[in-house]
Every structure is written in C-alpha cells, then in structure tokens.
Design an enzyme around this catalytic site. Structure first.
Site, PDB file in Angstrom:
ATOM      1  N   LYS A  68       4.236 -41.955  12.637  1.00  0.00           N
ATOM      2  CA  LYS A  68       2.781 -41.873  13.412  1.00  0.00           C
ATOM      3  C   LYS A  68       2.594 -43.186  14.196  1.00  0.00           C
ATOM      4  O   LYS A  68       1.976 -43.272  15.376  1.00  0.00           O
ATOM      5  CB  LYS A  68       1.644 -41.706  12.381  1.00  0.00           C
ATOM      6  CG  LYS A  68       1.870 -40.344  11.798  1.00  0.00           C
ATOM      7  CD  LYS A  68       0.997 -40.080  10.528  1.00  0.00           C
ATOM      8  CE  LYS A  68       1.334 -38.647   9.845  1.00  0.00           C
ATOM      9  NZ  LYS A  68       0.628 -38.545   8.471  1.00  0.00           N
ATOM     10  N   GLU A 116       3.837 -34.309  -2.598  1.00  0.00           N
ATOM     11  CA  GLU A 116       5.054 -33.455  -2.518  1.00  0.00           C
ATOM     12  C   GLU A 116       5.941 -33.636  -3.715  1.00  0.00           C
ATOM     13  O   GLU A 116       6.055 -34.743  -4.248  1.00  0.00           O
ATOM     14  CB  GLU A 116       5.762 -33.208  -1.260  1.00  0.00           C
ATOM     15  CG  GLU A 116       4.546 -32.862  -0.075  1.00  0.00           C
ATOM     16  CD  GLU A 116       5.230 -32.513   1.341  1.00  0.00           C
ATOM     17  OE1 GLU A 116       6.604 -32.298   1.316  1.00  0.00           O
ATOM     18  OE2 GLU A 116       4.622 -32.997   2.224  1.00  0.00           O
ATOM     19  N   ASP A 135       6.568 -41.560   7.025  1.00  0.00           N
ATOM     20  CA  ASP A 135       5.841 -40.656   7.658  1.00  0.00           C
ATOM     21  C   ASP A 135       4.575 -41.506   8.478  1.00  0.00           C
ATOM     22  O   ASP A 135       4.387 -41.312   9.554  1.00  0.00           O
ATOM     23  CB  ASP A 135       5.037 -39.741   6.705  1.00  0.00           C
ATOM     24  CG  ASP A 135       3.799 -38.970   7.178  1.00  0.00           C
ATOM     25  OD1 ASP A 135       4.237 -38.027   7.846  1.00  0.00           O
ATOM     26  OD2 ASP A 135       2.762 -39.326   7.126  1.00  0.00           O
ATOM     27  N   VAL A 173      -0.791 -25.123   8.257  1.00  0.00           N
ATOM     28  CA  VAL A 173      -1.354 -25.463   9.411  1.00  0.00           C
ATOM     29  C   VAL A 173      -1.392 -24.218  10.074  1.00  0.00           C
ATOM     30  O   VAL A 173      -2.214 -23.754  10.895  1.00  0.00           O
ATOM     31  CB  VAL A 173      -0.558 -26.438   9.951  1.00  0.00           C
ATOM     32  CG1 VAL A 173      -1.055 -26.699  11.204  1.00  0.00           C
ATOM     33  CG2 VAL A 173      -0.521 -27.654   9.166  1.00  0.00           C
TER      34      VAL A 173
HETATM   35  N1  HSE Z   1       2.229 -35.926   4.281  1.00  0.00           N
HETATM   36  C1  HSE Z   1       1.171 -36.622   5.238  1.00  0.00           C
HETATM   37  C2  HSE Z   1       0.040 -37.406   4.529  1.00  0.00           C
HETATM   38  C3  HSE Z   1       0.281 -35.595   5.926  1.00  0.00           C
HETATM   39  O1  HSE Z   1       0.161 -37.571   3.221  1.00  0.00           O
HETATM   40  O2  HSE Z   1      -0.727 -37.825   5.245  1.00  0.00           O
HETATM   41  C4  HSE Z   1       1.095 -35.176   7.199  1.00  0.00           C
HETATM   42  O3  HSE Z   1       1.561 -36.173   7.874  1.00  0.00           O
END
Ligand code: HSE
Length: 461
Positions: free
Chosen positions: A205, A190, A201, A14
């Site tokens: 958000k 990953e 994750d 990024v």
């Molecule tokens: N790992 C996240 C995704 C991206 O797969 O959307 C970064 O938040």
C-alpha cells in the site's frame, strides 16, 4: 441511457459487499454516475455460493475468461487477489478493451508499471481505490484533492491486523505471539498472517501511495519492509512511559540533504516498520483494526484520513466509487482523464530518473534503543561514548532498575547472577547507516548482554 454493465471476478467478502451496496443504493448511485451501474455477470469457482449471493437475473460462471470475452461487459472488477491468475486476467481484460477496477494491492505494487502501461496503450482505466486503506478514499485524496500540493511526506497505519495486535499488546501487556493467537481465534488475523505481520501488505500500500504522491513508478522491490514480529510488550511499555505509542507505519517521504560523503542526497524514502509516535498525535490514537493516513502537503499542511481499512462494505464503498468514476469518464478522451498515477504519463520519465528510492542506510530518523546491560560502573559511559563518537545526539535516557527488569536473572549463558538493567535511549535524527555502525560497536561490548532492540521514532510534526 442503458446501465453500464459490470463483470465481477470473485464474489467473496468484498464482492458480496459490492453487489449488496450497489443494489441497496442503486438510485443514488445512478444519479451520481449519470446512468445505472449493474453487475450482470459474475465469475467464481464456487458457482452455487455465488448464485445464492446474486440471485436470479445475474449470469454466474466458473470461468473468469467468459466474463472478459463478453462484449456487453464494460467494466471488469478483479477481486481474486494475488499476483498469479489475477495478473493474467487483468491484462486480458485490458487487452479486450475493458476498464478494470481492482482491490489488488500486491498486484499493483509489484506489476503496476506493466499494468498501467498496458491500460494507457489501450485507452482504458485501471482504478484501485480499494487497494489502499479499504474504505478510506486516500487514492482520490492524493491524486485529486491534494493536486495543488507538493507532497512532502505521508505516514499511515495501513494494516488493520497489525494495528489490532499492537493495540491489544498495549492494552493487555501481552507479547506478540500470545496476541496473534488470540487475533486468529477471533478472526482478526488470517490463518497465514505472514503478509500482514511481516509488513508486506502495508508495504504494497505504501508503494502505491508513494507513486501517486511523488510521480515515481511503483517499485515494491525498493521498499524497506520490517514487520511487528520482534516487538515485545516491554518496549511498548517503555515507549508509553516516554510519551510514545508504537505503530506499524508505512512512510514515504521526499528528501534532499547532504549525504555522508558531502554530496546532496535526493530521493524518496519508502519504508514500513514499527515506529514510536508521540502519544499526543491523532494517528497514535488510532486503535484496533482501524486505518489512518497523514499526508503533509506544502500548501495544505497536514491532513488526516481515518476509517475502516478492510471489511465487506467499507471496501465495497471504494470499489463502487471507482465504478462511478469510470462511468463518468469512460467517454472522455483518454488523454483528458485523471491519470492512473496522478501525474500525466508523458511527464514521468524525467521525474522517475530524478527521484530514486533511497537505500535504508540513507534514511534519516531518530531512534529508540533498548540495551540489556550489566549494571556496573562505566557501562552507560561506554555506550554514550560510542554514540558521541558517531555524532549521534541523545534526546533522553531512561534506566530501569534491576528489579523492574527481572532482577539478577541473566538471560544469556554466562550472565547468570550478574545484576542487569535496561538502558533505554532516545536519539535525535541520524543516518541509519551511522546508527548501524554504532549499534554494532555497542553490541560488541561484553557488558551488553542481549541483542539491542532498535525501533525507529517518527515525530510526524
Ligand atoms: N489484511 C489487511 C489488513 C486488509 O489487515 O489491513 C486488506 O489489505
């Protein structure tokens, strides 16, 4: 006017994107911001690699604190990630009077209250467009574009890795574990995909969006989080036959209804889990690694935001938008800036106490249930009887014949040779707590041969 000076902590995927896009579009960005924006200092543990990205003219150091200590730096971009050193550096940058731009959703979802309070006390901005849905300007939309609205709910595909896996499972009829391996081989997932596949994750958000949508604190610890690891290709196939796609949704909703005890339940739902979504909804057709968020406001109705949720330049697009915002606003009296979390902080106390995040047992939604049952007389009646007694109304029932579910296999010990069938039941809305009780009763029936699959269903209308 001299350019605003930016220090960058961490120049990986990024960070490189931020540097390159700022260089490429510098003239247009300068005209929009009213002055130039220049990265003049970078900290990265890999100094040699960083130097290759930024070339001559940018100071590269290995110590992030040297950036924070530099009095010429106006804005610090934190792209290190995680809750550890990143938290300390963000707080130190704030204490040093720097504005901060971060893409760190984990940090803000867990420690946001502390970080925003420190920033407000110091009169600096913490901007985080890149933390949610990558390049999609969803924070800006929620905080500013929809500011006239009482937001009712939002639902988003906010993790590209899991959306890619679900798309592949549906397209190819493969099970989760097989697709995950393939996604890792192709670089879509990953090496340690835990945060993505377990829904963490997406919950980070959703937590941030919930705070901005409703004026509540960020409170990741109250979010219900369920990932996609238990999903099977079978359920994706049955869902499709019933007119639904399965998506990992982050959902947050303002609710007011009568609870089980007859008292009014008011609060916020905050949850991440796989959900059946009608195939005809636009969001159900968001495939691959793309992200999308639907926001329902009382004035505007439903709005949909779609785009790349990750990647070098899409995420850089969001980071640079924050740099421009800060450049435009940094001379403004802090009380007249756009509030970090959309609502003016001095109005939050009342809103906070009035809007608790509801426990999952109080969430009301509809359900997809799949029961592997013995194919005998009366089994369906027993199952539907339990649902009827619980007051759970059935929307549709689908029964797959034995040969379609593997014949007389008998997956569990002691069931070998028993004819089996899959019962798929769609329900109307009910309380999760009520459904939990009914599921426990159905599971206890000797004719229910395997663990019941339960997937929540969201009509999003
Ligand atoms: N790992 C996240 C995704 C991206 O797969 O959307 C970064 O938040």
């Amino acid at each position: 006017m001299k350019p605003i000076q930016v220090g960058l902590l961490g120049i990986g995927t990024v960070g490189s994107g931020v540097f390159n896009v700022l260089q490429r579009n510098q003239e247009e960005i300068r005209r929009r911001a009213g002055r130039g924006i220049e990265i003049t200092m970078v900290a990265d543990l890999d100094v040699e690699r960083a130097k290759k990205v930024v070339g001559e003219g940018v100071q590269v150091v290995s110590d992030a604190r040297a950036v924070i200590a530099n009095p010429d730096i106006d804005i610090v971009i934190e792209l290190i990630g995680g809750y550890g050193i990143a938290k300390a550096l963000v707080l130190e940058a704030i204490a040093a009077g720097k504005h901060v731009v971060t893409a760190n959703k984990a940090l803000l979802a867990v420690h946001g209250t502390e970080i925003f309070a420190a920033a407000s006390a110091k009169g600096v901005m913490v901007a985080f467009e890149a933390a949610v849905a990558g390049g999609i300007p969803i924070i800006k939309a929620l905080r500013e574009g929809l500011t006239a609205n009482r937001i009712q709910w939002l639902a988003g595909i906010i993790n590209g890795t899991t959306n890619f896996i679900l798309s592949e499972m549906r397209d190819k009829g493969l099970d989760f574990a097989v697709v995950l391996k393939e996604a890792q081989r192709l670089g879509y997932a990953e090496a340690d995909p835990t945060f993505d596949i377990e829904g963490v994750d997406a919950a980070h958000k959703a937590t941030i969006m919930s705070a901005i949508a409703f004026g509540i604190p960020v409170q990741f610890d109250k979010a219900y989080v369920e990932g996609i690891t238990q999903l099977s290709a079978t359920d994706i196939k049955y869902a499709e036959q019933l007119g639904y796609r399965i998506k990992l949704l982050g959902i947050t909703k303002r609710v007011e209804r009568l609870g089980a005890d007859g008292k009014v339940v008011g609060g916020i739902e905050l949850r991440v889990h796989p959900s059946l979504v009608p195939s005809k909804r636009l969001i159900a057709n968001v495939e691959g690694a793309m992200n999308a968020v639907v926001v329902q406001g009382d004035a505007v109705g439903a709005t949909l935001y779609y785009g790349k949720g990750a990647g070098s330049e899409p995420t850089a697009s969001a980071v640079i938008a924050d740099l421009v915002d800060i450049t435009r606003l940094h001379t403004v009296d802090p009380l007249n800036r756009v509030p970090h979390l959309a609502f003016q902080p001095h109005t939050l106390d009342q809103a906070m106490s009035e809007l608790p995040v509801l426990p999952m047992s109080e969430v009301v939604t509809s359900y997809y249930l799949r029961l592997r049952v013995a194919d005998q007389a009366g089994v369906l009646a027993k199952v539907t009887g339990i649902l009827a007694t619980a007051g759970i109304s059935i929307d549709a029932v689908l029964q797959r014949e034995a040969d379609e579910v593997g014949g007389e296999g008998g997956a569990a010990d002691g069931t070998r040779g028993i004819p089996q069938t899959d019962l798929i039941i769609l329900t109307h809305d009910t309380r999760e707590g009520t459904m939990n009780d009914a599921m426990a009763q159905m599971q206890a029936l000797p004719t229910v041969l395997e663990s019941i699959t339960r997937i929540r269903k969201e009509e999003l209308n």
